[in-house]
Design a protein around this motif. Structure first.
Motif, mmCIF file in Angstrom:
data_model
loop_
_atom_site.group_PDB
_atom_site.id
_atom_site.type_symbol
_atom_site.label_atom_id
_atom_site.label_comp_id
_atom_site.label_asym_id
_atom_site.label_seq_id
_atom_site.Cartn_x
_atom_site.Cartn_y
_atom_site.Cartn_z
ATOM 1 N N ASP A 40 0.870 -1.213 -0.066
ATOM 2 C CA ASP A 40 -0.057 0.073 0.052
ATOM 3 C C ASP A 40 0.987 1.346 0.015
ATOM 4 N N LEU A 41 1.842 1.460 0.762
ATOM 5 C CA LEU A 41 2.685 2.358 0.998
ATOM 6 C C LEU A 41 3.847 2.226 -0.199
ATOM 7 N N GLY A 42 4.243 1.203 -0.697
ATOM 8 C CA GLY A 42 5.171 1.147 -1.792
ATOM 9 C C GLY A 42 6.638 1.186 -1.364
ATOM 10 N N ILE A 43 6.755 1.031 0.164
ATOM 11 C CA ILE A 43 8.272 1.012 0.531
ATOM 12 C C ILE A 43 8.996 0.018 -0.223
ATOM 13 N N GLU A 44 10.421 0.573 -0.778
ATOM 14 C CA GLU A 44 11.001 -0.342 -1.250
ATOM 15 C C GLU A 44 12.603 -0.622 -0.634
ATOM 16 N N GLY A 45 12.935 -1.647 -0.875
ATOM 17 C CA GLY A 45 14.270 -1.920 -0.065
ATOM 18 C C GLY A 45 13.972 -2.525 1.316
ATOM 19 N N LYS A 46 14.954 -2.964 1.873
ATOM 20 C CA LYS A 46 14.673 -3.682 3.187
ATOM 21 C C LYS A 46 14.567 -2.502 4.461
ATOM 22 N N ILE A 47 13.909 -3.030 5.349
ATOM 23 C CA ILE A 47 13.435 -2.084 6.453
ATOM 24 C C ILE A 47 13.939 -2.696 7.935
ATOM 25 N N GLY A 48 14.188 -1.843 8.727
ATOM 26 C CA GLY A 48 14.513 -2.114 10.023
ATOM 27 C C GLY A 48 13.219 -2.723 10.921
ATOM 28 N N CYS A 49 13.373 -3.418 11.842
ATOM 29 C CA CYS A 49 12.282 -3.871 12.618
ATOM 30 C C CYS A 49 12.460 -3.868 14.113
ATOM 31 N N PHE A 50 11.804 -3.031 14.950
ATOM 32 C CA PHE A 50 12.120 -2.907 16.384
ATOM 33 C C PHE A 50 10.792 -3.623 16.935
#
Length: 87
Positions: A40-50
């Motif tokens: 939905d937001l189209g975030i690309e690449g890897k993300i951090g997870c907390f």
């Protein structure tokens, strides 16, 4: 330049949400949040997870099951040991 986006969510029955929080339902919810970020937001690449407390189990679940999307895992004062909650 580099852009940093942050998204936070609470569990069921916290704040104004309904339902009952438990680790297994929260796993599904964390997957829905990841899907929302990607699709939905189209975030690309890897993300951090907390994850903090119960959120540590959700963050660990995502990192273990979706490593193609998670670049790092940060767990703060979670439940049990990481080894016992990773599938």
């Amino acid at each position: 330049g580099n852009q940093i986006n942050v998204m936070a969510w609470n569990y069921r029955n916290y704040g104004k949400s309904e339902g009952t929080a438990n680790p297994y339902v929260s796993y599904h919810d964390s997957e829905a949040v990841l899907k929302f970020l990607l699709e939905d937001l189209g975030i690309e690449g890897k993300i951090g997870c907390f994850g903090r407390s119960l959120g540590g189990t959700c963050a660990t679940h995502l990192a273990a099951n979706y490593p193609e999307h998670i670049s790092f895992l940060f767990v703060d004062r979670s439940l049990g040991t990481l080894k016992s909650i990773v599938k």
